[in-house]
Design a protein around this motif. Structure first.
Motif, mmCIF file in Angstrom:
data_model
loop_
_atom_site.group_PDB
_atom_site.id
_atom_site.type_symbol
_atom_site.label_atom_id
_atom_site.label_comp_id
_atom_site.label_asym_id
_atom_site.label_seq_id
_atom_site.Cartn_x
_atom_site.Cartn_y
_atom_site.Cartn_z
ATOM 1 N N UNK A 346 0.825 -1.205 0.000
ATOM 2 C CA UNK A 346 0.000 0.000 0.000
ATOM 3 C C UNK A 346 0.862 1.258 0.000
ATOM 4 N N UNK A 347 1.945 1.255 0.750
ATOM 5 C CA UNK A 347 2.821 2.425 0.822
ATOM 6 C C UNK A 347 3.457 2.702 -0.539
ATOM 7 N N UNK A 348 3.954 1.664 -1.174
ATOM 8 C CA UNK A 348 4.566 1.846 -2.493
ATOM 9 C C UNK A 348 3.546 2.369 -3.492
ATOM 10 N N UNK A 349 2.352 1.779 -3.480
ATOM 11 C CA UNK A 349 1.313 2.213 -4.415
ATOM 12 C C UNK A 349 0.927 3.668 -4.163
ATOM 13 N N UNK A 350 0.803 4.044 -2.900
ATOM 14 C CA UNK A 350 0.442 5.424 -2.575
ATOM 15 C C UNK A 350 1.507 6.395 -3.052
ATOM 16 N N UNK A 351 2.775 6.053 -2.837
ATOM 17 C CA UNK A 351 3.865 6.936 -3.242
ATOM 18 C C UNK A 351 3.846 7.139 -4.754
ATOM 19 N N UNK A 669 18.340 5.621 -0.541
ATOM 20 C CA UNK A 669 18.522 4.853 0.702
ATOM 21 C C UNK A 669 17.601 5.306 1.823
ATOM 22 N N UNK A 670 16.987 6.466 1.681
ATOM 23 C CA UNK A 670 16.129 6.982 2.746
ATOM 24 C C UNK A 670 14.835 6.176 2.842
ATOM 25 N N UNK A 671 14.181 6.310 3.995
ATOM 26 C CA UNK A 671 12.879 5.691 4.192
ATOM 27 C C UNK A 671 11.830 6.778 4.350
ATOM 28 N N UNK A 672 10.577 6.373 4.282
ATOM 29 C CA UNK A 672 9.478 7.332 4.405
ATOM 30 C C UNK A 672 9.166 7.624 5.865
ATOM 31 N N UNK A 673 8.702 8.834 6.105
ATOM 32 C CA UNK A 673 8.216 9.224 7.423
ATOM 33 C C UNK A 673 7.179 8.208 7.895
ATOM 34 N N UNK A 674 7.268 7.824 9.169
ATOM 35 C CA UNK A 674 6.317 6.856 9.722
ATOM 36 C C UNK A 674 4.877 7.327 9.549
ATOM 37 N N UNK A 675 4.656 8.631 9.606
ATOM 38 C CA UNK A 675 3.296 9.156 9.476
ATOM 39 C C UNK A 675 2.732 8.893 8.083
ATOM 40 N N UNK A 676 3.578 8.636 7.096
ATOM 41 C CA UNK A 676 3.088 8.358 5.747
ATOM 42 C C UNK A 676 2.321 7.036 5.728
ATOM 43 N N UNK A 677 2.927 5.987 6.279
ATOM 44 C CA UNK A 677 2.230 4.697 6.318
ATOM 45 C C UNK A 677 1.052 4.753 7.287
#
Length: 1148
Positions: A346-351, A669-677
């Motif tokens: 879901x996170x990948x699709x949203x991005x 290499x970065x990750x997404x903000x936890x609030x995104x998921x």
């Protein structure tokens, strides 16, 4: 002497007497926490509205149930005389042995402290003390205590702080072998005392095993409505355990969920937890350093993530154990984690979708930066520390404390005019090497003649432009500001308007970098600060330093001072989505409750900025973006986004026009903000982006309930992304509760030692256990010392066992839609006393019903007596109030209604009144059917709030023949006000309220004449026939509740009887109580006269004081009125006693 006088005689230590009692029996009539009681408060209130009579040693005779109160108040009077206001510890002189009741299947658990040995001996002290001796002793004690209180009052006007002491209760264990998921054995008798461990055992695994929490089960219920109700739990961080704030969320949500399930809705409540990127990584890094002595960067990314997953598997289960202990009726088959495969998809699709819609972009902007974490952080992770001025603080990595809250004045010489300079002030001298201009307001007359000139940098000597910008506030300081676009958001905006090139001088690790010069490069930024100030002084550009109130931004995760760095990051464009979110509330499509949050919502979205979603971490969702490695000499970076590397490669080929095989891609290499998921949680948990049956049936969610502190950072982002990605607002309604603070109103903080695991309140915990938990945390030694001291002060005896039901009930009893909630353990303990009252009431009811009772359908019951009709009418009213409370989502209205019915209607009135009726043979069937209906309906009303207690008791009720009962109370039908409307008799309730006033008057007469055991006859004399009719149907309950004998009527034309006490109920009704042969007027009259003299002295003192105004005057007037009323009653009583003396010979 009455009980009230006895309590006042004990004065400041009367509350210690209360605490010495085994609180299993005594607090059942207490409408407020025992620990909150203090001397001077009327004992009638302490006894649930009943007046007390009799000497101190026989206080139990006027309403205190159980033998514990009798043993206490009749025991060890010499010890009572040894108490001293200056030495509360003298309580140890009072023998507690006779206060202990027998165990029922009791074992000593490891987590409960038993400070005293228990005794099952009968009364070791006699209760028989001559009346005159007792009165003389109490009089001396009163006089002595009064003198001590007067002396104490002179020294301090502060109220005595309630005692924190409590007495350990009996622990009853459920010891029948029961496999997990097997139904609990309820064929045996109820234990004689309420014990949460016994009640809560075995039920939860059975509920889960039977599938009661699944919507598929609920669709088959006979009361099924066909409607759905869906919610998701705010996913708690996997980093730690739940605290009482989480317990409030769970209690509110579970109460709503259980109510909807019982009323027949198809309910889905989704459990889950959040991976908490920064917090989890920080915890694991600390653990690696503590246990293995290695840093994160000494491991590969893959190895480090293995360590995090291992930690998650070991520690993450604790949250679910806590949720189950709280009775949360979640559908565990649908449990999710924000880093599981479904969430990652879901996170990948949203991005990708946001990127394709032009709502995601990569840019160089100012971000909040934690040098200790070496990552960007969100606004919610930045805490503002207000500083009044100079304040020393040692940031992580700095070799010594640094002074903050200081304003340094620096001179920038005007080029070509060495005698002219512009002075600017800064709280961050370390950023001076990054200055690229000085700005003033265009209309500032002090600098108009210098506009267009250039200035010399005070450190490097480089030329800097003097620019004009309307953002500068000329009335602050000198009206001139230095411009550092690489380290200030405001300066970055000014720099962009004037096309200034930013110069970064602070690195990601918080050290100075090359543009600042060799003399500073590599130094910690706050070490460089001191060196820069020294250089300014040496070069003659230092113009002073002074205290400057400011707010220091601190990273809540690392404790480091937040820096503002210019970084290339991924940003979400929020303006358009924010406008949609604001419009949703304005149009009513999204309802915020309480409504006062709407103003903050609109303000936040009208000023929203783009959202930085990049985090320089290893733990989290790696950003699905790829940099196309270009040829040497390429000036611009090329980035592509894809659901996979293959998809990204194809996009890169189209973008560059080069063959896919020739391209080299490097994933961000970065990750997404936890609030995104977390923002995707309402629909990712239901299977989005796939079109699953759950998504079709339960999305949008029916309600979101959470803390008001998450309104913008989580709720707002869920609304933005949910609306954008699904085309629907993720929920139509948001219910926000307040923050939970400790009993002193302090914010819950690990460093204060006031963060409590709900299980410690539920099961009880020794102080040693609480202290060990602190040591297992990640507090530094100084914080650990402070927290441990705070625990020792707040919980010197540890925490008593209160139980899940008590904790849930008291949490829901607070008005969650207003101010913050100050919760103390003593409040929860008071709620446990209410559970005990329900337990004892049900033991009485079950005993009265017996094994052969056959219940009739509740809705078909017709009352057979006025008392039956009254209690059923009260019950119907309670059902309506609970229904309205749930519909309005005001749980405090429900808890108040239930507390009032069970305690003040059923227990204090109906059960007491029906006892004589049940003792007759043969028993009338009417009261038994009424008792059954009160128990059945009352427990079903309680079930959403007290699920364990309600289940334990409801399962033991007799079942109706020819009827298939619900397997569990949690899937039984919730009582309907419409179905019980035929019970409502408001006129009858109004009439009985007058009977209760008569009961109160009669109890007052009993207390006045100290009729502790006698049951005097009573006569009612009514001048109006209607009044007499009102009392006729309640004569027997009137006598029973007033602890009197037979009640009858005195004809209106008959004279008042001689030797009877008299009181007026109203203008048309008089009541007479028999005294002849029951009261010795020669002994009692001096007591009343002494009492009158004392009250008259108090009245004279009040009326002789200097007149005052305002609230103090109103308070004095109320006290004067109260004294006058009491004096009037005493005068009437003394008159009756004098008349009685004329007909009663003096005892020799």
């Amino acid at each position: 002497m009455g009980a009230l006088e006895g309590a006042r005689a004990l004065g400041a230590h009367a509350h210690l007497l209360v605490f010495a009692c085994s609180l299993h029996h005594f607090p059942s009539r207490v409408p407020f926490p025992i620990s909150a009681w203090h001397p001077g408060r009327e004992w009638a209130g302490l006894l649930g509205g009943q007046s007390c009579s009799g000497p101190l040693g026989t206080l139990v005779s006027c309403g205190l149930p159980g033998e514990a109160g009798l043993r206490l108040y009749g025991a060890d009077r010499e010890a009572k005389r040894s108490w001293s206001p200056a030495h509360p510890a003298s309580m140890s002189h009072l023998s507690l042995a006779p206060l202990r009741t027998k165990f029922w299947g009791l074992k000593h658990p490891q987590s409960i402290s038993w400070p005293h040995s228990f005794s099952t001996k009968p009364y070791p002290h006699g209760l028989s003390v001559p009346q005159r001796n007792r009165e003389q002793k109490q009089k001396r004690l009163r006089e002595k205590q009064g003198a001590l209180e007067a002396e104490t009052a002179k020294k301090s006007k502060l109220p005595t702080r309630p005692s924190k002491s409590w007495t350990a209760k009996e622990i009853v264990l459920y010891e029948i072998p029961t496999e997990p998921g097997e139904k609990k054995d309820v064929t045996g008798p109820l234990p004689p005392t309420y014990s949460p461990r016994y009640v809560e055992a075995a039920w939860y695994p059975w509920w889960v095993q039977e599938g009661f929490f699944k919507p598929e089960y609920q669709s088959q219920l006979p009361q099924a409505t066909g409607e759905t109700f869906s919610m998701c739990i705010p996913p708690p961080n996997v980093t730690g355990s739940l605290h009482l704030g989480h317990a409030l969320t769970v209690s509110i949500q579970d109460a709503l969920v259980r109510w909807h399930r019982m009323r027949g809705d198809q309910v889905l409540w989704i459990p889950g937890s959040d991976h908490a990127g920064i917090a989890t990584q920080a915890v694991v890094e600390k653990q690696l350093w503590k246990e293995q002595g290695i840093r994160r960067h000494e491991l590969s990314r893959e190895d480090f993530l293995k360590e995090v997953w291992r930690w998650k598997e070991e520690k993450g289960v604790e949250i679910y154990e806590q949720l189950q202990a709280l009775g949360a009726s979640l559908d565990w088959d649908r449990e999710c984690f924000t880093m599981d495969a479904r969430s990652s998809l879901a996170v990948t699709e949203a991005f990708v979708r946001l990127y394709e819609a032009g709502l995601l972009y990569r840019d160089q902007q100012i971000v909040n930066w934690s040098c200790a974490l070496r990552s960007a952080i969100s606004d919610i992770e930045v805490e503002g520390w207000p500083l009044p001025g100079r304040t020393e603080f040692c940031p992580p990595g700095c070799p010594y404390p640094v002074s903050f809250g200081l304003l340094v004045s620096v001179a920038f010489p005007v080029d070509g005019d060495p005698d002219t300079e512009i002075v600017v002030g800064t709280t961050r001298p370390e950023t001076l090497p990054g200055d690229v201009a000085v700005a003033v307001h265009p209309d500032d007359p002090r600098y108009i003649h210098l506009q267009g000139r250039q200035l010399r940098h005070p450190l490097s000597g480089k030329l800097l432009p003097l620019i004009t910008d309307p953002a500068v506030q000329p009335d602050l300081g000198t009206g001139a500001v230095k411009v550092t676009p690489a380290h200030s958001l405001v300066d970055a905006e000014i720099g962009a308007r004037h096309k200034l090139v930013p110069v970064n001088v602070i690195g990601e690790d918080g050290t100075m970098v090359s543009p600042c010069g060799d003399w500073l490069q590599g130094l910690h930024r706050f070490v460089a600060r001191e060196k820069i100030v020294s250089a300014l002084k040496e070069q003659g550009h230092f113009r002073g330093i002074r205290d400057h109130p400011m707010v220091l931004p601190i990273c809540s995760r690392s404790g480091d001072v937040v820096e503002y760095l210019l970084k290339n990051q991924w940003f979400v464009r929020c303006q358009k989505m924010g406008e949609q979110a604001a419009q949703a509330v304005e149009s009513g499509a999204l309802c915020l409750n309480p409504p006062f949050h709407q103003k903050n919502w609109q303000h936040w979205f009208s000023n929203i900025s783009d959202w930085c979603v990049s985090r320089q971490l290893w733990w989290g969702h790696q950003i699905p973006a790829y940099r196309v490695v270009g040829k040497e000499g390429d000036s611009e970076e090329c980035w592509v986004v894809g659901r996979s590397e293959a998809e990204a490669r194809k996009a890169a080929a189209e973008l560059t026009g080069r063959p896919e095989k020739e391209l080299t891609l490097e994933r961000d290499p970065d990750v997404l903000d936890t609030w995104f998921s977390s923002a995707l949680f309402p629909f990712s948990t239901l299977g989005w982006p796939q079109k699953t049956p759950d998504l079709a049936q339960f999305y949008p969610l029916s309600l979101l309930e959470t803390g008001s502190d998450l309104l913008m950072f989580w709720v707002g982002r869920m609304v933005m992304l949910g609306t954008q990605l699904t085309g629907q607002i993720p929920f139509p309604q948001v219910l926000l509760h307040s923050m939970v603070r400790d009993g002193q109103g302090r914010k819950m903080s690990k460093s204060l030692g006031n963060v409590l695991d709900p299980r410690d309140v539920i099961r009880g915990a020794e102080l040693q256990v609480l202290q060990e938990k602190l040591k297992e945390g990640n507090l530094d030694p100084r914080e650990l010392q402070i927290a441990a001291a705070g625990q020792r002060k707040e919980f010197p005896q540890g925490i008593p066992e209160c139980g899940t039901d008590a904790l849930r009930f008291i949490l829901c009893s607070h008005g969650t839609q207003g101010d913050d909630i100050n919760l103390s353990v003593s409040e929860v303990l008071s709620s446990r006393h209410f559970c005990n009252k329900i337990w004892n009431a049900m033991r009485f009811i079950l005993s009265a019903l017996g094994d052969r009772f056959i219940p009739h359908p509740t809705e078909e019951l017709s009352p057979s007596s006025a008392m039956d009709a009254w209690v059923l009418s009260c019950l119907a009213l309670t059902v309506g109030e609970c229904e309205r409370g749930f519909l309005a989502q005001e749980l405090s209205l429900i808890t108040h209604a239930l507390h009032h019915f069970w305690l003040h209607k059923l227990c204090d009135v109906y059960l007491e009144s029906v006892k004589p009726v049940l003792s007759r043979s043969p028993q009338a069937p009417g009261p038994l059917q009424t008792l059954y209906s009160c128990a059945d309906v009352g427990l079903r009303l309680l079930a959403p709030l007290m699920p364990f207690l309600a289940e334990e008791l409801w399962q033991r009720l007799p079942r109706q023949p020819d009827c298939t009962p619900a397997r569990s109370i949690c899937v039984a039908s919730y009582p309907s006000a419409q179905n019980l409307e035929h019970w409502c008799q408001p006129e009858l309730e109004q009439r009985f309220s007058q009977v209760q006033e008569a009961v109160k008057t009669l109890r007052g007469l009993r207390a006045m004449y100290q009729l502790s055991k006698a049951r005097p006859r009573v006569l009612l004399q009514c001048s109006e026939p209607k009044e007499q009719c009102l009392y006729e149907e309640f004569l027997e309950p009137l006598g029973t509740l007033a602890h009197c004998g037979a009640v009858s009527f005195l004809p209106y034309n008959k004279a008042s009887p001689q030797g009877w006490a008299q009181a007026s109920l109203n203008s048309t009704t008089q009541v007479y109580m028999e005294l002849q042969g029951l009261v010795d007027p020669h002994l009692h009259l001096p007591v009343l006269l002494a009492r009158r003299q004392k009250l008259q002295g108090q009245l004279d003192s009040l009326t002789s004081r200097t007149p005052v105004e305002g609230s103090e005057m109103m308070q004095r007037e109320r006290k004067v009125s109260s004294l006058l009323l009491e004096l009037s009653k005493l005068d009437q009583a003394t008159s009756h006693l004098r008349q009685l003396m004329d007909t009663t010979p003096t005892k020799s």
